[in-house]
Design a protein around this motif. Sequence first.
Motif, PDB file in Angstrom:
ATOM      1  N   PRO A 226       0.814  -1.206   0.000  1.00  0.00           N
ATOM      2  CA  PRO A 226       0.000   0.000   0.000  1.00  0.00           C
ATOM      3  C   PRO A 226       0.845   1.253   0.000  1.00  0.00           C
ATOM      4  CG  PRO A 226      -0.030  -1.044   2.159  1.00  0.00           C
ATOM      5  CD  PRO A 226       0.660  -1.984   1.241  1.00  0.00           C
ATOM      6  N   ALA A 227       0.363   2.266  -0.690  1.00  0.00           N
ATOM      7  CA  ALA A 227       1.057   3.548  -0.704  1.00  0.00           C
ATOM      8  C   ALA A 227       0.821   4.280   0.607  1.00  0.00           C
ATOM      9  CB  ALA A 227       0.545   4.393  -1.865  1.00  0.00           C
ATOM     10  N   PRO A 228       1.783   5.101   1.029  1.00  0.00           N
ATOM     11  CA  PRO A 228       1.554   5.888   2.250  1.00  0.00           C
ATOM     12  C   PRO A 228       0.348   6.791   2.092  1.00  0.00           C
ATOM     13  CG  PRO A 228       3.859   6.017   1.516  1.00  0.00           C
ATOM     14  CD  PRO A 228       3.087   5.374   0.413  1.00  0.00           C
ATOM     15  N   ALA A 229      -0.453   6.891   3.134  1.00  0.00           N
ATOM     16  CA  ALA A 229      -1.663   7.693   3.084  1.00  0.00           C
ATOM     17  C   ALA A 229      -1.404   9.063   3.691  1.00  0.00           C
ATOM     18  CB  ALA A 229      -2.782   7.003   3.851  1.00  0.00           C
ATOM     19  N   PRO A 230      -1.589  10.137   2.930  1.00  0.00           N
ATOM     20  CA  PRO A 230      -1.382  11.474   3.484  1.00  0.00           C
ATOM     21  C   PRO A 230      -2.465  11.836   4.491  1.00  0.00           C
ATOM     22  CG  PRO A 230      -2.270  11.602   1.263  1.00  0.00           C
ATOM     23  CD  PRO A 230      -1.989  10.165   1.517  1.00  0.00           C
ATOM     24  N   ARG A 231      -2.092  12.597   5.516  1.00  0.00           N
ATOM     25  CA  ARG A 231      -3.061  13.098   6.488  1.00  0.00           C
ATOM     26  C   ARG A 231      -3.687  14.346   5.896  1.00  0.00           C
ATOM     27  NH1 ARG A 231      -1.918  11.557  11.820  1.00  0.00           N
ATOM     28  NH2 ARG A 231      -3.708  12.860  12.369  1.00  0.00           N
ATOM     29  N   ILE A 232      -4.840  14.168   5.281  1.00  0.00           N
ATOM     30  CA  ILE A 232      -5.464  15.228   4.500  1.00  0.00           C
ATOM     31  C   ILE A 232      -5.703  16.488   5.323  1.00  0.00           C
ATOM     32  CG2 ILE A 232      -7.551  15.871   3.243  1.00  0.00           C
ATOM     33  CD1 ILE A 232      -5.843  14.027   1.656  1.00  0.00           C
ATOM     34  N   ALA A 356      -3.666   6.630  -3.909  1.00  0.00           N
ATOM     35  CA  ALA A 356      -4.266   6.685  -2.573  1.00  0.00           C
ATOM     36  C   ALA A 356      -4.581   8.122  -2.182  1.00  0.00           C
ATOM     37  CB  ALA A 356      -3.314   6.055  -1.550  1.00  0.00           C
ATOM     38  N   GLY A 357      -3.694   9.036  -2.551  1.00  0.00           N
ATOM     39  CA  GLY A 357      -3.922  10.437  -2.224  1.00  0.00           C
ATOM     40  C   GLY A 357      -5.118  11.006  -2.958  1.00  0.00           C
ATOM     41  N   VAL A 358      -5.310  10.618  -4.240  1.00  0.00           N
ATOM     42  CA  VAL A 358      -6.441  11.125  -5.007  1.00  0.00           C
ATOM     43  C   VAL A 358      -7.757  10.649  -4.409  1.00  0.00           C
ATOM     44  CG1 VAL A 358      -7.600  11.062  -7.247  1.00  0.00           C
ATOM     45  CG2 VAL A 358      -5.137  11.362  -7.148  1.00  0.00           C
ATOM     46  N   VAL A 359      -7.822   9.370  -3.994  1.00  0.00           N
ATOM     47  CA  VAL A 359      -9.039   8.849  -3.383  1.00  0.00           C
ATOM     48  C   VAL A 359      -9.402   9.657  -2.146  1.00  0.00           C
ATOM     49  CG1 VAL A 359     -10.109   6.883  -2.232  1.00  0.00           C
ATOM     50  CG2 VAL A 359      -8.697   6.511  -4.250  1.00  0.00           C
ATOM     51  N   ARG A 360      -8.409   9.841  -1.260  1.00  0.00           N
ATOM     52  CA  ARG A 360      -8.681  10.554  -0.004  1.00  0.00           C
ATOM     53  C   ARG A 360      -8.961  12.038  -0.240  1.00  0.00           C
ATOM     54  NH1 ARG A 360      -5.968   6.135   0.940  1.00  0.00           N
ATOM     55  NH2 ARG A 360      -6.109   5.064   2.940  1.00  0.00           N
TER      56      ARG A 360
END
Length: 425
Positions: A226-232, A356-360
């Motif tokens: 999984p790609a790292p998930a940014p804290r939006i 992953a960033g685009v989804v979030r």
Amino acid sequence: MPDETRTLSPATTAPAPQVSAARTGPVWITRLVLVGIVLAALNLRPAITSLGALLEEARTGLHMSGSVAGMLTSVPPLCFALFGTAAPRLARRFGPGAVLCAGMAAIATGLVVRPFAGGTAGFLAASALALMGIAVSNVLMPVIVKRYFPGRVGSMTGLYSMALALGTSVAAAATVPITSALGGSWRVGLAVWAALAAVAVLPWLGLVRDRDREDGTGRTAEGDAPAPAPRITRSPTAWALACFFGLQATGAYITMGWMPQIFRDAGVSPQTAGVLLAVTMVMGVPLAFVIPRLATRLSRQGPIAVGLGLCGLTGYLGLLLAPAAGAWAWALLLGISNCSFPLALTMIGMRSRTGAGVVRLSAFVQSTGYLISIPGPLLVGVLYQHSGGWGLPIGLMAALLVPQIAMGVLAGRDRTIEDETGVRD
């Protein structure tokens, strides 16, 4: 578009290692996705603009006050805010194709049920079902584009934005004539749009099992990590983009819900008022294709946000001073201003480097943005009812464009949420 990838900003082209050409799948899947995107986009606004064209008749038939009708125009952004947050979770569990298929089915069911549900409560409940389908589709469309067409984000965003604008304008223009042709019942005039949504279910049925794609966590069916998930919530750009999205949505839903009534109160016939709304919406057809492509070629999108906002300010001034005399000009200017929507969608794809960033980011921006937009249409209804005219409501609409322009400039800066939150590729 062979040269488009070379002209996109780094923020747009960076995801290519994660979503490579090898993962685009068989040609028939790509073509089916293309057809599905267009048909889905055609169905993302008729539920709203068809009601706008028949709002007076629906108010009378359901015995609504002006305040309740204002609440009715606030239901779409409320549902988008509430249900849009569930889209990433549903996509991870069932796959984006299955979720979009279910979304189109929910739209069709809600549209055919709501005019005959009986009373305001039933009307609102059936509307909420249709809007739930629209909400999850809203969030997943940028994700689908980024995933299946990683090198053509600008052109594909333009394509589905153009289809969305076409569906919006056709519903606005055709609802009154269709209602008259089918016997004059506003209930039948609203229900007929369920047929278009039923057709949109078909291509997504073929994609229900297509899950060989990166899901909302960044993991793929091939077993990638999984790609790292940014804290939006730590990203200033994400907040600026959410505010920009929310303010443009406020103006758009006020326009879709109340513009025909503004013109009707100025002495314009109901049918012409519906056509004027269609003119406003149809401006998004060519511009929704041009603006995303232009945005991906600029390092900063702020100048586009400023230009669109100034068109809106001019249009509102015209509505205030000469609503009937210059009706066609104001409809055109407000239609140009409403193209802040495809600009916002394009920036969602440009402000993140990872899938992953685009989804979030898409879920955060749209859910937060629609939450911000909820009070606007309701407040317009209250001001209209208690002031007895359109001076105060139109003044409010114009005032909201000032912070919208400011947020567009901030969101258009050349940076990504991964940079701001310290996430490394």
